[in-house]
Design a protein around this motif. Structure first.
Motif, short mmCIF file in Angstrom:
data_model
loop_
_atom_site.label_atom_id
_atom_site.label_comp_id
_atom_site.label_asym_id
_atom_site.label_seq_id
_atom_site.Cartn_x
_atom_site.Cartn_y
_atom_site.Cartn_z
N UNK A 23 13.73 -12.91 -22.73
CA UNK A 23 14.58 -13.76 -23.50
C UNK A 23 13.92 -14.06 -24.70
N UNK A 24 14.56 -13.92 -26.06
CA UNK A 24 13.12 -14.31 -26.76
C UNK A 24 13.13 -15.81 -26.68
N UNK A 25 14.25 -16.24 -26.67
CA UNK A 25 13.66 -17.69 -27.28
C UNK A 25 12.28 -18.19 -25.57
N UNK A 26 12.78 -17.92 -24.63
CA UNK A 26 11.89 -17.85 -23.29
C UNK A 26 9.74 -17.37 -23.88
N UNK A 27 9.92 -16.46 -24.63
CA UNK A 27 9.08 -15.52 -25.14
C UNK A 27 8.17 -16.20 -26.05
N UNK A 31 4.84 -17.91 -27.24
CA UNK A 31 4.16 -17.32 -27.85
C UNK A 31 3.63 -18.88 -28.86
N UNK A 32 4.45 -20.10 -29.28
CA UNK A 32 4.00 -21.00 -30.15
C UNK A 32 3.40 -21.63 -28.98
N UNK A 33 3.31 -22.10 -27.84
CA UNK A 33 1.99 -22.38 -27.61
C UNK A 33 1.31 -22.01 -27.42
N UNK A 85 0.32 -12.91 -24.82
CA UNK A 85 -0.57 -14.59 -25.07
C UNK A 85 -0.35 -15.00 -23.91
N UNK A 86 -1.60 -15.95 -23.13
CA UNK A 86 -1.48 -16.41 -21.57
C UNK A 86 -1.78 -17.95 -22.04
N UNK A 87 -0.30 -18.97 -20.90
CA UNK A 87 -0.97 -20.16 -20.86
C UNK A 87 -1.22 -20.41 -19.08
N UNK A 88 -2.52 -20.76 -18.73
CA UNK A 88 -2.32 -21.30 -17.66
C UNK A 88 -2.09 -22.44 -17.23
N UNK A 107 3.01 -13.41 -21.77
CA UNK A 107 4.28 -12.93 -22.62
C UNK A 107 2.60 -11.23 -23.21
N UNK A 108 4.28 -10.36 -23.03
CA UNK A 108 3.12 -9.32 -23.58
C UNK A 108 4.13 -8.21 -24.82
#
Ligand SMILES: Cc1cc2nc3c(=O)[nH]c(=O)nc-3n(C[C@H](O)[C@H](O)[C@H](O)COP(=O)(O)OP(=O)(O)OC[C@H]3O[C@@H](n4cnc5c(N)ncnc54)[C@H](O)[C@@H]3O)c2cc1C
Length: 217
Positions: A23-27, A31-33, A85-88, A107-108
């Motif tokens: 889903x774009x919203x989740x991606x 990406x924004x965070x 992009x990865x958020x831990x 996200x990839x």
């Protein structure tokens, strides 16, 4: 906005697909965070994965760098690129070594990047990248001048093929291990922004509005 679904054959998550989303919203939330993109390309069969800052404007990722950069020059040839992009979110400690893990959102994005040749479009993209570093900052900092723009390659990558994957929750131990008396659980991990440190040459310049969220309460 393009189709809401970012799934392609190449972005389909094979391992633990229940953790995936297209889903774009989740991606876009990830990406924004996130702050750092790991940008992967292959040069003569050798993969390189290079950290970069980035911005997102609608359905495109924006990257920039020196015109002399190998990475930017290679991307400019239209070579396939993979941006991650990865958020831990946490360290997951299980009773067994085997089940140790991490909670994350990542996200990839796959595709090919295109150079923004129009100076106005490139300047707007650079503002977007600066705004991603600190929201509101472009209104406070001097815009790039012609010389700076000439030294900079700005690329856009359409977000059309992508996947989101995330892990939440505690360890998934084997039933036989539950009574071992070994501590198990999650250690949360958060990005911590510190108190702004003024540049020594700053003089009597007040903290700008964009840094309000980083002021000590
Ligand atoms: C958080 C962060 C954000 C960044 N943002 C940007 C950006 O937005 N734009 C930009 O152009 N650059 C950025 N950089 C620098 C970027 O990672 C590269 O160093 C730079 O783009 C040069 O790329 P290149 O392909 O020309 O490197 P080259 O110097 O041609 O790479 C040659 C070799 O140097 C090594 N190398 C290159 N970069 C790194 C690195 N970062 N860490 C360790 N080894 C490295 C690798 O072994 C690589 O194969 C950022 C770096 C970090 C850590």
């Amino acid at each position: 906005m393009g189709t809401n679904q970012l799934q392609t054959e190449a972005t389909t998550v094979k391992r633990l697909p229940a953790r995936a989303s297209y889903e774009r919203d989740e991606a876009y939330a990830v990406l924004d965070e996130g702050l750092i993109a790991h940008v992967g390309i292959a040069v003569d069969g050798q993969p390189f994965v290079i950290p970069m800052v980035y911005g997102r404007d609608g359905d495109r990722l924006l990257l920039h760098g020196s015109v002399a950069s190998r990475l930017l020059r290679t991307l400019d040839t239209g070579t396939p690129v993979c941006v991650t992009v990865t958020i831990l979110d946490g360290l997951v400690l299980a009773r067994s070594q085997f089940h140790h893990s991490m909670n994350y959102r990542s996200v990839v994005v796959l595709g090919t990047a295109t150079r923004l040749g129009d100076p106005a479009a490139a300047a707007a993209a650079l503002e977007c990248i600066v705004d991603h570093i600190v929201p509101g900052r472009p209104a406070e900092a001097r815009p790039g001048n012609d010389a700076e723009l000439r030294q900079t390659t700005v690329l856009e990558l359409p977000i059309e093929a992508a996947s989101v994957k995330r892990r939440t929750g505690g360890p998934i131990d084997d039933d036989a291990d539950l009574d071992l008396g070994i501590w198990a659980g999650v250690v949360p991990v958060h990005l911590s922004i510190g108190e702004p440190v003024p540049d020594p040459d700053l003089g009597d310049v007040a903290l700008p509005a964009s840094l309000d969220p980083y002021r000590r309460p």
